[in-house]
Design a protein around this motif. Structure first.
Motif, PDB file in Angstrom:
ATOM      1  N   ILE A 136      58.180  61.311  18.917  1.00  0.00           N
ATOM      2  CA  ILE A 136      57.191  60.879  19.809  1.00  0.00           C
ATOM      3  C   ILE A 136      56.124  59.373  19.404  1.00  0.00           C
ATOM      4  N   GLY A 137      56.476  59.169  18.661  1.00  0.00           N
ATOM      5  CA  GLY A 137      55.539  57.952  18.454  1.00  0.00           C
ATOM      6  C   GLY A 137      55.938  56.970  19.286  1.00  0.00           C
ATOM      7  N   HIS A 138      57.295  56.821  20.147  1.00  0.00           N
ATOM      8  CA  HIS A 138      57.899  55.454  20.428  1.00  0.00           C
ATOM      9  C   HIS A 138      57.695  55.010  21.945  1.00  0.00           C
ATOM     10  N   ILE A 139      56.723  57.082  22.895  1.00  0.00           N
ATOM     11  CA  ILE A 139      57.307  57.362  23.847  1.00  0.00           C
ATOM     12  C   ILE A 139      55.908  56.316  24.406  1.00  0.00           C
ATOM     13  N   VAL A 151      51.317  45.245  21.744  1.00  0.00           N
ATOM     14  CA  VAL A 151      53.408  45.185  21.049  1.00  0.00           C
ATOM     15  C   VAL A 151      53.517  46.327  20.144  1.00  0.00           C
ATOM     16  N   CYS A 152      54.331  46.634  19.903  1.00  0.00           N
ATOM     17  CA  CYS A 152      54.398  47.960  19.320  1.00  0.00           C
ATOM     18  C   CYS A 152      55.355  47.320  17.821  1.00  0.00           C
ATOM     19  N   LEU A 153      55.728  47.597  16.623  1.00  0.00           N
ATOM     20  CA  LEU A 153      56.619  47.626  15.538  1.00  0.00           C
ATOM     21  C   LEU A 153      58.044  47.369  16.099  1.00  0.00           C
ATOM     22  N   CYS A 154      58.388  48.948  16.879  1.00  0.00           N
ATOM     23  CA  CYS A 154      59.636  49.127  17.825  1.00  0.00           C
ATOM     24  C   CYS A 154      59.940  47.743  18.721  1.00  0.00           C
ATOM     25  N   GLY A 155      59.277  46.779  19.561  1.00  0.00           N
ATOM     26  CA  GLY A 155      59.615  45.965  20.369  1.00  0.00           C
ATOM     27  C   GLY A 155      58.922  46.136  22.151  1.00  0.00           C
ATOM     28  N   LYS A 156      58.267  47.500  21.758  1.00  0.00           N
ATOM     29  CA  LYS A 156      57.890  48.154  23.034  1.00  0.00           C
ATOM     30  C   LYS A 156      56.313  47.692  22.753  1.00  0.00           C
ATOM     31  N   GLN A 157      56.080  47.959  24.236  1.00  0.00           N
ATOM     32  CA  GLN A 157      54.454  47.462  24.481  1.00  0.00           C
ATOM     33  C   GLN A 157      53.929  49.267  25.121  1.00  0.00           C
ATOM     34  N   GLY A 158      52.893  49.701  23.886  1.00  0.00           N
ATOM     35  CA  GLY A 158      51.680  50.915  24.678  1.00  0.00           C
ATOM     36  C   GLY A 158      52.131  51.759  23.818  1.00  0.00           C
ATOM     37  N   CYS A 159      53.254  51.534  22.080  1.00  0.00           N
ATOM     38  CA  CYS A 159      54.209  53.252  22.517  1.00  0.00           C
ATOM     39  C   CYS A 159      52.477  54.446  22.443  1.00  0.00           C
ATOM     40  N   VAL A 160      52.584  55.366  21.929  1.00  0.00           N
ATOM     41  CA  VAL A 160      51.808  56.100  20.963  1.00  0.00           C
ATOM     42  C   VAL A 160      51.624  55.337  19.897  1.00  0.00           C
TER      43      VAL A 160
HETATM   44 ZN   LIG Z   1      56.979  51.292  19.644  1.00  0.00          ZN
END
Ligand SMILES: [Zn+2]
Length: 320
Positions: A159-162, A170-179
């Motif tokens: 859920i952290g990367h929804i 930008v999130c650690l995973c490279g996407k934007q606006g993750c939980v």
């Molecule tokens: Zn993420």
């Protein structure tokens, strides 16, 4: 007497405990902070010393392990740790089974904590639940039809990367606006710091600034919660935006899977009423009105992964 050894390799702490099969109390329990510049080898050495001091001369009958990072459940191999180097593809289950000559079961901490809350905590008697931990990261673990649901290769529950705001930071995973990018403690702290460092914002965040004696580098998720409780407007805004992100995530998950309960654990859940109210309200507004669910606090606190490890070890004993 059937002895169970439960281990918790967290990102920042290591814990080990022994209990008897069927008991709800620890016989012995030890917790250590993991060294700041540690690695897999130093963590394993500390854990080994905890284990031998706990066991004294006894021999456990099964070992359950919670690991703070993705794990291949079928092989018990750690994929990596996001916090501690050296864990890449480490066969933790094999290592433990060789050393102690008994069964060991290893799973990631969110799955294990879900199992712990289901078996011993806020999820007892519930058939379907989603456990979410909100602290240095945001992770989740499923119980569906009374059983852990790990998904393909153990990756369910992220859920952290929804994404809740595709135009967000930008999130650690490279996407934007993750939980996780909005709701985790370190990211909330980072956002507060960046905002307060800007010369134009020098007069803002007075309670935040005074809580860290103007040393903005000392701001943490916990400091933000404290400042929010004292009425600091910036702290409230950041805390609410984290809680909003999590609430949107929960509402969407409710729409998709319709579990009975969401159980929230981890340090950020200690943030107080503003945070909890925003999570509840946003989740309710996001989910369809026909979808019923409850959002409750974890009952086992920091021990949820250890009790889940006990449940894992029990399942190893039963399947023997
Ligand atoms: Zn993420």
């Amino acid at each position: 007497m059937t002895l169970i050894l439960a281990l918790d390799f967290g990102g920042t702490k290591l814990a080990a405990a022994v209990t008897q099969l069927g008991s709800r109390e620890w016989l012995r329990y030890e917790r250590r902070l993991s060294p700041i510049d540690g690695n897999a080898t130093t963590d394993l050495a500390i854990m080994r010393s905890l284990i031998y001091s706990l066991l004294q001369d006894a021999t456990p009958d099964a070992i359950g392990v919670s690991f703070g990072g993705p794990v291949d459940f079928t092989t018990g191999t750690v994929r990596l740790s996001h916090h501690v180097p050296g864990w890449e593809n480490l066969p933790l289950k094999d290592l433990l089974e060789k050393e102690f000559a008994i069964s060991a079961i290893v799973d990631n901490d969110a799955n294990v904590a879900a199992l712990g809350e289901h078996r011993f905590g806020a999820g007892e008697g519930y058939d379907s639940l989603f456990y979410i931990t909100i602290s240095t990261g945001v992770g989740g673990g499923w119980i569906i039809n009374g059983q852990p649901w790990r998904g393909n290769a153990g990756m369910a529950g992220e859920i952290g990367h929804i994404v809740v705001n595709p135009a967000g930071p930008v999130c650690l995973c490279g996407k934007q606006g993750c939980v996780e990018r909005l709701a985790s403690g370190p990211y909330m702290a980072q956002d507060a710091k960046e905002y307060l460092f800007k010369p134009a914002n020098q007069l803002q965040g007075q309670q935040l600034r005074s809580l860290v004696n103007d040393n903005l580098d000392l701001i943490t998720g916990q400091i933000i919660s404290q400042a929010a409780t004292q009425g600091d407007e910036l702290a409230i805004k950041i805390l609410q935006s984290g809680a909003w992100a999590l609430g949107v995530g929960i509402g969407n998950v409710a729409n998709l899977i319709n579990p009975q309960r969401f159980i929230l654990g981890g340090s950020v859940t200690k943030a107080g009423e503003i945070w909890w109210n925003t999570v509840q309200k946003t989740a309710r507004e996001t989910a369809l009105p026909e979808i019923d669910f409850e959002i409750v606090s974890a009952a086992l606190g920091d021990d949820a992964p250890l009790w889940g490890a006990v449940a894992l070890a029990e399942s190893a004993l039963i399947s023997k």
